[in-house]
Design a protein around this motif. Structure first.
Motif, PDB file in Angstrom:
ATOM      1  N   PHE A   1      16.094  -3.172  -7.010  1.00 25.21           N
ATOM      2  CA  PHE A   1      16.063  -3.227  -8.469  1.00 25.21           C
ATOM      3  C   PHE A   1      15.113  -4.284  -9.041  1.00 25.21           C
ATOM      4  O   PHE A   1      15.087  -4.515 -10.233  1.00 25.21           O
ATOM      5  N   VAL A   2      14.335  -4.940  -8.199  1.00 26.73           N
ATOM      6  CA  VAL A   2      13.335  -5.890  -8.687  1.00 26.73           C
ATOM      7  C   VAL A   2      12.198  -5.100  -9.319  1.00 26.73           C
ATOM      8  O   VAL A   2      11.700  -4.135  -8.735  1.00 26.73           O
ATOM      9  N   GLN A   3      11.790  -5.497 -10.512  1.00 24.18           N
ATOM     10  CA  GLN A   3      10.692  -4.842 -11.225  1.00 24.18           C
ATOM     11  C   GLN A   3       9.489  -5.780 -11.215  1.00 24.18           C
ATOM     12  O   GLN A   3       9.496  -6.813 -11.890  1.00 24.18           O
ATOM     13  N   LEU A   4       8.483  -5.459 -10.431  1.00 29.62           N
ATOM     14  CA  LEU A   4       7.269  -6.270 -10.327  1.00 29.62           C
ATOM     15  C   LEU A   4       6.033  -5.394 -10.504  1.00 29.62           C
ATOM     16  O   LEU A   4       5.304  -5.130  -9.547  1.00 29.62           O
ATOM     17  N   PRO A   5       5.741  -4.946 -11.702  1.00 24.46           N
ATOM     18  CA  PRO A   5       4.571  -4.095 -11.901  1.00 24.46           C
ATOM     19  C   PRO A   5       3.251  -4.811 -11.626  1.00 24.46           C
ATOM     20  O   PRO A   5       2.238  -4.158 -11.378  1.00 24.46           O
TER      21      PRO A   5
ATOM     22  N   ALA B   1       9.837   1.197  -4.263  1.00 25.80           N
ATOM     23  CA  ALA B   1       8.611   1.847  -4.735  1.00 25.80           C
ATOM     24  C   ALA B   1       8.580   1.945  -6.255  1.00 25.80           C
ATOM     25  O   ALA B   1       7.534   1.742  -6.875  1.00 25.80           O
ATOM     26  N   GLU B   2       9.705   2.221  -6.869  1.00 28.61           N
ATOM     27  CA  GLU B   2       9.774   2.293  -8.327  1.00 28.61           C
ATOM     28  C   GLU B   2       9.529   0.927  -8.970  1.00 28.61           C
ATOM     29  O   GLU B   2       8.833   0.816  -9.971  1.00 28.61           O
ATOM     30  N   GLY B   3      10.114  -0.110  -8.403  1.00 24.02           N
ATOM     31  CA  GLY B   3      10.002  -1.452  -8.985  1.00 24.02           C
ATOM     32  C   GLY B   3       8.661  -2.109  -8.746  1.00 24.02           C
ATOM     33  O   GLY B   3       8.256  -2.992  -9.501  1.00 24.02           O
ATOM     34  N   CYS B   4       8.002  -1.714  -7.689  1.00 24.78           N
ATOM     35  CA  CYS B   4       6.699  -2.296  -7.339  1.00 24.78           C
ATOM     36  C   CYS B   4       5.678  -1.169  -7.249  1.00 24.78           C
ATOM     37  O   CYS B   4       5.034  -0.963  -6.219  1.00 24.78           O
ATOM     38  N   SER B   5       5.513  -0.466  -8.327  1.00 27.43           N
ATOM     39  CA  SER B   5       4.739   0.779  -8.329  1.00 27.43           C
ATOM     40  C   SER B   5       3.235   0.598  -8.245  1.00 27.43           C
ATOM     41  O   SER B   5       2.515   1.563  -8.038  1.00 27.43           O
ATOM     42  N   ASN B   6       2.726  -0.617  -8.395  1.00 24.62           N
ATOM     43  CA  ASN B   6       1.276  -0.825  -8.386  1.00 24.62           C
ATOM     44  C   ASN B   6       0.752  -1.467  -7.104  1.00 24.62           C
ATOM     45  O   ASN B   6      -0.388  -1.930  -7.073  1.00 24.62           O
ATOM     46  N   VAL B   7       1.557  -1.486  -6.060  1.00 24.12           N
ATOM     47  CA  VAL B   7       1.110  -2.087  -4.795  1.00 24.12           C
ATOM     48  C   VAL B   7      -0.087  -1.299  -4.277  1.00 24.12           C
ATOM     49  O   VAL B   7      -0.043  -0.077  -4.151  1.00 24.12           O
TER      50      VAL B   7
END
Length: 175
Positions: free
Chosen positions: A128-132, A155-161
């Motif tokens: 649940f971590v959100q790190l765009p 994957a949802e929370g870090c979608s720009n990796v």
């Protein structure tokens, strides 16, 4: 005498590495209160952060810091959260472990965080971590995790990796 010398350097030092685990807490206070031009800091995190010490540094802010490396086990959520809140503008975070506690509600305050390097990661800790802003995630040892749900939430929370580096995965293969 060293303390006087150390404080006199507060306005000029941009990179500082403290690798000793038995450093007097006085120096942590000096760094966090007076070193306002630091850009890179390596700091042991396995030190006794009592309630009194946490109150003593909780309002410190070092906004210039871009790279923070926390050395040690990183086993205490209160210590980690207190330290992270002091450096709101970091773009690089290096730690030995993200394995002992959930990071939800802690890392989201780091709006510039684009690179995390970890020695050990349990993916569940980032649930649940959100790190765009996260672009690069580097992991030396990834603990195995079989549930697709955890991976999907990461994957949802870090979608720009853009870059993911994993050196080793635990005793099991990924499905």
């Amino acid at each position: 005498n060293f303390s006087k010398f150390f404080r006199s350097q507060a306005s000029t030092i941009k990179e500082l590495a403290i690798l000793s685990y038995n450093i007097n807490f006085h120096y942590y206070r000096v760094i966090l209160n007076q070193f306002q031009h630091l850009q890179k800091l390596i700091l042991p995190i396995d030190w006794a952060l009592t309630d009194e010490r946490a109150r003593d540094i909780e309002n410190c802010k070092v906004k210039s810091l871009k790279e923070l490396e926390l050395v040690g086990g990183n086993e205490d959520i209160a210590t980690f959260k207190t330290i992270i809140n002091i450096f709101p503008n970091i773009d690089t975070l290096k730690c030995e472990n993200f394995t002992y506690f959930a990071l939800h509600g802690i890392l989201e305050n780091l709006h510039n965080l684009s690179y995390i390097k970890l020695e050990n990661l349990r993916c569940e800790t980032m649930l649940f971590v959100q790190l765009p802003s996260l672009k690069r995630l580097e992991i030396s040892f990834l603990y195995p995790m079989g549930l697709d749900y955890f991976w999907m939430k990461l994957a949802e929370g870090c979608s720009n990796v853009e870059e993911l580096l994993i050196e080793e995965i635990g005793h099991f293969k990924l499905n």
